[in-house]
Design a protein around this motif. Sequence first.
Motif, mmCIF file in Angstrom:
data_model
loop_
_atom_site.group_PDB
_atom_site.id
_atom_site.type_symbol
_atom_site.label_atom_id
_atom_site.label_comp_id
_atom_site.label_asym_id
_atom_site.label_seq_id
_atom_site.Cartn_x
_atom_site.Cartn_y
_atom_site.Cartn_z
ATOM 1 N N THR A 341 0.828 -1.215 0.000
ATOM 2 C CA THR A 341 0.000 0.000 0.000
ATOM 3 C C THR A 341 0.855 1.254 0.000
ATOM 4 O O THR A 341 0.329 2.359 -0.100
ATOM 5 C CB THR A 341 -0.942 0.028 1.229
ATOM 6 N N GLN A 342 2.173 1.098 0.123
ATOM 7 C CA GLN A 342 3.064 2.252 0.200
ATOM 8 C C GLN A 342 3.815 2.477 -1.110
ATOM 9 O O GLN A 342 4.839 3.141 -1.139
ATOM 10 C CB GLN A 342 4.031 2.072 1.379
ATOM 11 N N GLN A 343 3.274 1.900 -2.194
ATOM 12 C CA GLN A 343 3.831 2.148 -3.520
ATOM 13 C C GLN A 343 3.191 3.403 -4.116
ATOM 14 O O GLN A 343 2.198 3.916 -3.607
ATOM 15 C CB GLN A 343 3.541 0.950 -4.434
ATOM 16 N N ALA A 344 3.773 3.863 -5.211
ATOM 17 C CA ALA A 344 3.218 5.048 -5.884
ATOM 18 C C ALA A 344 1.837 4.766 -6.453
ATOM 19 O O ALA A 344 0.983 5.649 -6.512
ATOM 20 C CB ALA A 344 4.160 5.511 -6.988
ATOM 21 N N ASN A 345 1.598 3.529 -6.880
ATOM 22 C CA ASN A 345 0.288 3.152 -7.410
ATOM 23 C C ASN A 345 -0.110 1.812 -6.785
ATOM 24 O O ASN A 345 0.044 0.758 -7.412
ATOM 25 C CB ASN A 345 0.343 3.046 -8.935
ATOM 26 N N PRO A 346 -0.598 1.836 -5.553
ATOM 27 C CA PRO A 346 -0.882 0.581 -4.851
ATOM 28 C C PRO A 346 -1.897 -0.278 -5.612
ATOM 29 O O PRO A 346 -2.807 0.246 -6.266
ATOM 30 C CB PRO A 346 -1.473 1.058 -3.516
ATOM 31 N N PRO A 347 -1.741 -1.605 -5.536
ATOM 32 C CA PRO A 347 -2.636 -2.494 -6.288
ATOM 33 C C PRO A 347 -4.012 -2.646 -5.657
ATOM 34 O O PRO A 347 -4.920 -3.181 -6.282
ATOM 35 C CB PRO A 347 -1.884 -3.829 -6.278
ATOM 36 N N PHE A 348 -4.153 -2.236 -4.428
ATOM 37 C CA PHE A 348 -5.455 -2.313 -3.758
ATOM 38 C C PHE A 348 -5.528 -1.235 -2.685
ATOM 39 O O PHE A 348 -4.515 -0.638 -2.310
ATOM 40 C CB PHE A 348 -5.705 -3.700 -3.164
ATOM 41 N N LEU A 349 -6.745 -1.001 -2.196
ATOM 42 C CA LEU A 349 -6.921 0.003 -1.143
ATOM 43 C C LEU A 349 -6.448 -0.521 0.199
ATOM 44 O O LEU A 349 -6.037 0.236 1.073
ATOM 45 C CB LEU A 349 -8.395 0.406 -1.042
ATOM 46 N N ARG A 378 -6.633 -7.138 -10.525
ATOM 47 C CA ARG A 378 -5.387 -6.583 -9.993
ATOM 48 C C ARG A 378 -5.276 -6.798 -8.486
ATOM 49 O O ARG A 378 -4.216 -7.154 -7.967
ATOM 50 C CB ARG A 378 -5.296 -5.091 -10.322
ATOM 51 N N ALA A 379 -6.383 -6.590 -7.786
ATOM 52 C CA ALA A 379 -6.371 -6.732 -6.326
ATOM 53 C C ALA A 379 -6.082 -8.169 -5.915
ATOM 54 O O ALA A 379 -5.236 -8.433 -5.054
ATOM 55 C CB ALA A 379 -7.705 -6.268 -5.753
ATOM 56 N N VAL A 654 5.453 7.555 -1.902
ATOM 57 C CA VAL A 654 4.521 7.010 -0.902
ATOM 58 C C VAL A 654 3.303 7.917 -0.769
ATOM 59 O O VAL A 654 2.162 7.448 -0.684
ATOM 60 C CB VAL A 654 5.223 6.830 0.456
ATOM 61 N N VAL A 655 3.518 9.220 -0.767
ATOM 62 C CA VAL A 655 2.404 10.163 -0.668
ATOM 63 C C VAL A 655 1.483 10.030 -1.871
ATOM 64 O O VAL A 655 0.251 10.041 -1.742
ATOM 65 C CB VAL A 655 2.932 11.611 -0.525
ATOM 66 N N ALA A 656 2.075 9.868 -3.055
ATOM 67 C CA ALA A 656 1.252 9.699 -4.256
ATOM 68 C C ALA A 656 0.383 8.449 -4.141
ATOM 69 O O ALA A 656 -0.794 8.464 -4.520
ATOM 70 C CB ALA A 656 2.146 9.615 -5.495
ATOM 71 N N GLY A 657 0.952 7.367 -3.619
ATOM 72 C CA GLY A 657 0.185 6.139 -3.446
ATOM 73 C C GLY A 657 -0.932 6.310 -2.437
ATOM 74 O O GLY A 657 -2.060 5.852 -2.653
ATOM 75 N N PHE A 658 -0.630 6.996 -1.354
ATOM 76 C CA PHE A 658 -1.641 7.245 -0.322
ATOM 77 C C PHE A 658 -2.793 8.070 -0.886
ATOM 78 O O PHE A 658 -3.968 7.721 -0.725
ATOM 79 C CB PHE A 658 -0.988 7.974 0.851
ATOM 80 N N LEU A 659 -2.472 9.170 -1.576
ATOM 81 C CA LEU A 659 -3.524 10.033 -2.117
ATOM 82 C C LEU A 659 -4.314 9.316 -3.213
ATOM 83 O O LEU A 659 -5.528 9.503 -3.340
ATOM 84 C CB LEU A 659 -2.919 11.332 -2.652
ATOM 85 N N SER A 660 -3.633 8.488 -3.986
ATOM 86 C CA SER A 660 -4.326 7.709 -5.013
ATOM 87 C C SER A 660 -5.361 6.789 -4.371
ATOM 88 O O SER A 660 -6.500 6.681 -4.838
ATOM 89 C CB SER A 660 -3.304 6.886 -5.811
ATOM 90 N N ASN A 661 -4.966 6.127 -3.295
ATOM 91 C CA ASN A 661 -5.900 5.240 -2.593
ATOM 92 C C ASN A 661 -7.055 6.019 -1.974
ATOM 93 O O ASN A 661 -8.206 5.572 -2.000
ATOM 94 C CB ASN A 661 -5.169 4.449 -1.510
#
Length: 953
Positions: A341-349, A378-379, A654-661
């Motif tokens: 979940t800490q990737q730039a584009n996480p695979p799931f919420l 993907r999830a 990490v921030v981008a991944g968080f905001l994306s989620n």
Amino acid sequence: MVRAYLCLSLLLSATLVLAQSPVKTPQSKKTPRSAPGPAGGVSLNSPIPVDPGVKVGRLPNGLTYYIRKNAEPKNRAELRLVIRAGSVLETDNQQGLAHFMEHMAFNGTKNFPKNELVNFLQSAGVRFGADLNAYTGFDETVYQLPVPTDSARLFERAFQILEDWAHNVTIDPAEVEKERGVILEERRLGRGAGQRLRDKYFPVLLNNSRYASRLPIGTEEVLTTFKPEVLRQFYKDWYRPDLMAVVAVGDFNPTEVETMIREKFGRIPAVQSPKPRTEYDVPPHKDTKVVIVTDPEQPNTVVQVIYKRPEIKERTLNDLRESIKRGLFNTMLGNRIQELTQQANPPFLGGYSNYSDFIGNIDAFTSIAVAKEGNVERAIRAVLDENARVKQFGFTPTELARAKQEFYTNVEQSYSERDKTRSSSFVNEYVQNFTDKEPYTSIEFYFDFLKKQQAGITLQEVNALVDQFIRNENRAVIVMAPEKDKDKLPTVAQIISYVDDTGKNLTAYEDKTLDAPLVPTPPTPSPVANAREIKEIGVTEWTLRNGVRVVLKPTNFKNDQILFAGTSFGGTSLYDLKDYQSARFSSTLASLGGTGAYSQVQLGKFLSGKQASAFPYVGELSEGINGSAAPKDLETALQLVYSYFTQPRKDPEVVAGFLSNQRSALQNQISTPTPARVFQDTVSVTLGSNNPRRQPLKPADLDQIDLDRALKIYQERFANAGDFTFYFVGNFKEATLKPLIEKYLGGLPATSATEKFKDLGIRIPAGQISKTVYRGLDPKASVQLVYSGDLTWSPETTTQLDALAEVLEIKLTEKLREEESGVYGVGAGAGYSRYPVPRYTFRISFGCAPENVEKLIAKTQELINDLKQKGAVPADIAKFKAETRRETEVQLKDNQFWLGYLQTQYYNNDDPTEILRENEQLNKVTVESTKAAANQYLSSNYARFVLLPEKKQ
């Protein structure tokens, strides 16, 4: 209360929060306690020794009892009556009656007619619902009775209550009729998307076993039409001594307690020719069961892959060793999935994989993922790929070393707190031993066993567990999704292919760690310049030369716990609306970056096995930091504090991944809003005068966040420690703490400037407001009645508000629940704050049938008018005083209470010794004072909110 879904509750929904929270370490089964340490060379085939601190006995009639003396908390005992019978034993015409029987135990017994039982206990300071309670599960019914032990008469009467529950419930037909409405209202509260989806997938998941058709809440048809004699038959069949246990843990004389149990429960006659107590199972299946279910009110897409297997019964020392291996496995896999979940584009919420007990006679290895933008493939592939990665490459030696240290530290902490363990912790173990034969063993034995066994657990052993857990047979896949996405969902065949085809083109996990000091440059200490003692409450105040104020309360309530916090006025109120979202998320985004040289993932690995934490926050009127530590790790915790103040770390990925989620989660909530969310948003926006800062968060709001601006705001909020006050409560010596405080808090940057918050002028609108929201498919309503206004800030005022709330809740429960049978529960609560200006909010809330809304609101107003005219009845005032005094007795020996209390007193600039005058304030609560309070606080600024089902077109 219904404990209908147990561990299955995780299957019903998936919710995301908008801030990061620490990951709890999942473990396989309950961690047992234990007995004397094993001699060297003891065979692992030996049985797990039971705790010698527990007296276990069995009466001639078959009743089992567990007795343990434990003085934490002092002058208190935790009592349980356990019936090894629940909803799974109901016949077709009894569905819901195990739970109904639990309710009837509070509605009249031989020695406590009608509601006298609840009245008696409330007058002794035991709160109904919060303390006095019960639950019904599939396989058991448990009655919970925490009581004071400093009154011999009260303590003896408590055992009389347990005995009455066991065989003297009257089941008065008139009370049965009244309780029907209460239970139907409880059932109504559980209705919604979760219930509708569960009804579809339970039969498949549980392979049409008895469990699938015996949810404890029962069926509406049975609850509405059953005759009292059918309920009596259930009571007669299953409430019998051979299926009962009495559990007593607390500050008492065990010999006297055993005598009472033998006297009272020994007179229950043994049942001749008892009805067989069938042990139901969940039949295995070779194929993969797939269920795809949708609902108009399901907000997101959740995928679960459940590998069921026979329950592991822990009986021998080898079983105990195996449970440690499972705990290590769960910890390592959980950490890996969290990293995704800490990737730039996480695979799931969100997602996890975990082995644990499940239901009946089965355990399960469960993998769950909340799909992002509904992307099921993907999830599911992402979470199952992590399982497959373990299968192909195993864990790494460094992962295992950390997991072992973390596991060891957790057990070591329990060991160090063995003389401070709460009675409630022990009592739950004995309940589980009776209902499910779970072992109970002392922490002394378990810690010794762990020290001898854990080092010998190899990486190969732990890696091998994945082949036990993940097998193709006895497998179920459940997909829950919004109705609007039905046509986009994969087919059953596709889902099976996703599950079967995972693990392609994987590479081994790389364990990226960092070995560097948290604080590379030692800070320049600042000594204590002034000290002041507040001897009445055992508190010392220090003022450091850099202006930092430190409030200290050493305690011996816990051996291995120090809690701390630091606060300062300011917060997001100081920033214009254009910066509001950046300010609002500033501490979250800073924390996501880690601190100093450490990324968030690396920091988690660095802290693994240490009992040290710190979490910065920026609120509306203040900013601060909260944390905790074991005494041995306090310096690490203070280094964290220093680092969060001085070394915020930027991590755009990490921030981008968080905001994306968060965008995806918010979009789900907007496109398929639950009725409860729409209703609560309406309440919040209305009470917030439609201010932009009180609007529900939307995806577009996240677009206003600028990471650089957010970090700049964060740095501004923590730039000057000189106007911070820090609080430390727990097991420390001032002399030992002093050099650490002077170094890490004294070394913080500080000036003589002090800040205040900005009053944004947000107030609940004056006058009368009425709003009705029409949302939801189910025939259920929610009501909130809110009174508000200005307040004269004083201890007397807040005590009178608390008293008013309690006496009104007692009366509302009597009227709306017991007399009208119109609600399951009703709450009345007073909230108050000194800043930005002294204000109070008084809120009454309940759920009910739509057709009863106006009647129940009218009854509520009648009670309020009665309070205004006559004041509260003396008996209800006495209950409030008794409950408050009993609660305070326990709180005064609790570190968390003192930390919160001291923070509140200093924040509000109130006298920190006020707690010593609580009795003086309670004595001012009278019939006349409650009458005056009702007229003052329940008259102006009235807001009425009602949630009703959608109108049929």
